[in-house]
Write an enzyme that holds these catalytic residues in place. Structure first.
Site, PDB file in Angstrom:
ATOM      1  N   ASP A  71       0.420  -1.170  -0.301  1.00 49.85           N
ATOM      2  CA  ASP A  71      -0.055  -0.013   0.044  1.00 49.85           C
ATOM      3  C   ASP A  71       1.052   1.325  -0.250  1.00 49.85           C
ATOM      4  OD1 ASP A  71      -1.395   1.971   2.100  1.00 49.85           O
ATOM      5  OD2 ASP A  71      -3.108   1.047   1.320  1.00 49.85           O
ATOM      6  N   GLY A 135      -7.327  -3.662   4.059  1.00 48.57           N
ATOM      7  CA  GLY A 135      -7.506  -4.546   4.106  1.00 48.57           C
ATOM      8  C   GLY A 135      -8.302  -4.266   2.521  1.00 48.57           C
ATOM      9  N   LEU A 137      -6.170  -4.015   0.208  1.00 53.97           N
ATOM     10  CA  LEU A 137      -5.182  -3.512  -0.670  1.00 53.97           C
ATOM     11  C   LEU A 137      -5.556  -5.589  -0.849  1.00 53.97           C
ATOM     12  CD1 LEU A 137      -2.141  -3.286  -1.597  1.00 53.97           C
ATOM     13  CD2 LEU A 137      -1.166  -4.700   0.121  1.00 53.97           C
ATOM     14  N   ASP A 139      -7.740  -7.098   0.034  1.00 49.74           N
ATOM     15  CA  ASP A 139      -8.583  -8.306  -1.731  1.00 49.74           C
ATOM     16  C   ASP A 139      -8.069  -7.962  -2.954  1.00 49.74           C
ATOM     17  OD1 ASP A 139     -10.474  -8.430   1.051  1.00 49.74           O
ATOM     18  OD2 ASP A 139     -11.723  -6.638   0.169  1.00 49.74           O
ATOM     19  N   LYS A 172     -12.379 -14.635   1.504  1.00 51.39           N
ATOM     20  CA  LYS A 172     -13.165 -13.655   0.214  1.00 51.39           C
ATOM     21  C   LYS A 172     -11.664 -12.467   0.161  1.00 51.39           C
ATOM     22  CE  LYS A 172     -16.611 -12.777   2.651  1.00 51.39           C
ATOM     23  NZ  LYS A 172     -18.522 -12.215   2.720  1.00 51.39           N
ATOM     24  N   LYS A 181     -20.694  -3.078  -4.810  1.00 56.70           N
ATOM     25  CA  LYS A 181     -19.867  -3.109  -3.419  1.00 56.70           C
ATOM     26  C   LYS A 181     -18.639  -4.307  -2.947  1.00 56.70           C
ATOM     27  CE  LYS A 181     -16.819  -2.385   1.001  1.00 56.70           C
ATOM     28  NZ  LYS A 181     -16.121  -1.901   0.743  1.00 56.70           N
ATOM     29  N   PHE A 199       1.963  -2.500  13.564  1.00 59.70           N
ATOM     30  CA  PHE A 199       1.721  -1.500  12.417  1.00 59.70           C
ATOM     31  C   PHE A 199       0.452  -0.178  12.637  1.00 59.70           C
ATOM     32  CE2 PHE A 199       3.058  -5.079  10.000  1.00 59.70           C
ATOM     33  CZ  PHE A 199       3.679  -4.354   9.080  1.00 59.70           C
ATOM     34  N   THR A 202       1.304   3.237  13.643  1.00 58.38           N
ATOM     35  CA  THR A 202       1.166   5.016  12.610  1.00 58.38           C
ATOM     36  C   THR A 202       0.007   5.072  11.819  1.00 58.38           C
ATOM     37  OG1 THR A 202       1.875   3.198  11.054  1.00 58.38           O
ATOM     38  CG2 THR A 202       3.393   4.746  12.663  1.00 58.38           C
ATOM     39  N   GLU A 214     -15.751  -3.152  13.159  1.00 50.92           N
ATOM     40  CA  GLU A 214     -15.871  -4.682  12.831  1.00 50.92           C
ATOM     41  C   GLU A 214     -16.048  -5.756  14.318  1.00 50.92           C
ATOM     42  OE1 GLU A 214     -16.817  -6.664  10.031  1.00 50.92           O
ATOM     43  OE2 GLU A 214     -16.568  -5.294   8.722  1.00 50.92           O
TER      44      GLU A 214
END
Length: 419
Positions: A71, A135, A137, A139, A172, A181, A199, A202, A214
């Site tokens: 990313d 998420g 990236l 996917d 998935k 979507k 991670f 930051t 979530e």
């Protein structure tokens, strides 16, 4: 000619049935196995864990070539550390830096990954692609890997909270198509997901809230204990929860427990043969709302709006008490999540969202609603009138000038709609 059956047993089980008059039945079962591992400080050059794990996860691998898809924001923050780690441990790498957010989660981004895989000459079996990012990236890369040469192994290293607890742990993949979507996607398990909470240091606070949505989702349908801990976490302050060593045990419990609860639901139903999925809570209206407000809402923020709406529907049906509904909305506020978005005022949009969900869930709503806190039921008969009443209830809460009488009136409207 009589039927005959041929079976073989290796790593997979197969059965071939030959029937009379030129007809065969092929029955094959593919065993799926992947690991989800939590490990802090993966990029510490003195720790060979990441290198050893990446080599070990491919059976018979003899190549240390790896394509990294990173990313663009992660590259700015960790690019030198990523490159330094892989160089220190003897990997030959090439890096594709990719913008990865909802507005570019599309075929063009998939094409960029496919082109990089082709130019790198990825070995179909021995050189898994490494996705390092949030998420979105994960996917995109997962989808590209699943269709390149009909399936190329990949590894996920999610760098956001929503990636750690949701997008990084299932099978998935997908990208958006037109206004839909994740309209195009596959089921494609990674070789492994490596989760490093370092991670999060930051990560902007808004993106921490995005992931907490979530976590709240799975708590509301499966675990009152996790919900109560989130309630406490909201009072601690979101940034402090993940930065302050004093709260380390709470942060670990929240992340590990939500991952466990998610995997507990996913494992027996990875391919979604059963469409009543409690982890679809908060994902009935949110896909349409998110795409409608794609420049405004993050994924978890859209899920939060959906959860607020369905909390109000549960209240109207008598599945929750008003005290429980108020408690849910208060926890959302404490986690930095808004229960209201102006998209809720568009009744036609919400009706279309429900219609699209019915198409997605094989002709029925299969809508999970909370029953109290920590439990759920599935319903197939939510009406537009109930949705309108729920919106009125949330609007009353969103109005800073609304007093207790407005809230009571909204609750009465909900009860009338349910009746």
């Amino acid at each position: 000619m009589a039927s005959s059956v041929i079976t073989s047993a290796a790593s997979h089980q197969h059965a071939l049935t030959r029937h009379p008059q030129g007809r065969w039945t092929v029955d094959a079962v593919k065993q799926v196995s992947y690991e989800v591992l939590v490990r802090d400080n993966l990029l510490d050059p003195s720790d060979p864990f990441l290198a050893d794990t990446l080599r070990r996860c491919v059976e018979g691998a003899s190549s240390d070539r790896r394509l990294l898809v990173v990313d663009s924001t992660v590259d700015k923050l960790y690019g030198p550390a990523i490159a330094g780690y892989f160089a220190t441990h003897g990997f030959e790498t090439r890096t594709l830096v990719l913008d990865a957010h909802e507005e570019v989660k599309d075929w063009e981004s998939v094409g960029a990954v496919l082109a990089a895989m082709d130019e790198f000459g990825v070995d179909r079996r021995r050189e898994p692609v490494i996705a390092i990012g949030g998420g979105v990236l994960c996917d995109i890369v997962g989808f590209a890997a699943s269709i390149y040469r009909r399936g190329t192994p990949y590894v996920r290293i999610p760098t956001t909270l929503v990636g750690l607890v949701d997008a990084g742990v299932g099978v998935k993949t997908g990208v958006n198509h037109r206004s839909g979507k994740n309209r195009i996607g596959t089921y494609a398990q990674p070789l492994l997901s490596l989760l490093d909470t370092r991670f999060l240091a930051t990560l902007p606070e808004r993106h921490l809230s995005n992931g907490l949505a979530e976590i709240l989702k799975v708590a509301l349908v499966k675990s009152e204990s996790l919900f109560t801990t989130l309630e406490r976490a909201g009072r601690c302050g979101i940034r402090d929860l993940f930065d302050d060593a004093f709260h380390a045990d709470m942060a670990e419990y929240i992340t590990h427990e939500s991952i466990h609860l998610m995997l507990e639901e996913l494992q027996p139903n990875l391919w979604e043969a059963v469409l009543e999925r409690c982890v679809d809570y908060g994902h009935t209206f949110s896909p349409t709302v998110e795409m409608h407000s794609v420049t405004e809402l993050l994924h978890g923020e859209a899920v939060a709006v959906d959860m607020a709406l369905t909390t109000a529907i549960s209240l109207g049906r008598g599945l929750m008490t008003e005290a429980e509904a108020e408690r849910v909305l208060a926890v959302m506020r404490g986690l930095g999540l808004a229960a209201w978005n102006d998209a809720l005022a568009d009744t036609d949009l919400l009706a279309r969202a429900l219609e699209d969900t019915v198409r997605h869930r094989d002709g029925q709503q299969r809508l999970p609603l909370t029953r109290g806190i920590g439990d759920h039921v599935f319903v197939n008969d939510v009406t537009v009138e109930e949705i309108v009443a729920a919106v009125r209830y949330l609007a009353a809460h969103a109005d800073a000038g609304a007093g207790a009488s407005a809230d009571a009136g909204a609750a009465a409207t909900l009860e009338a709609a349910a009746a």
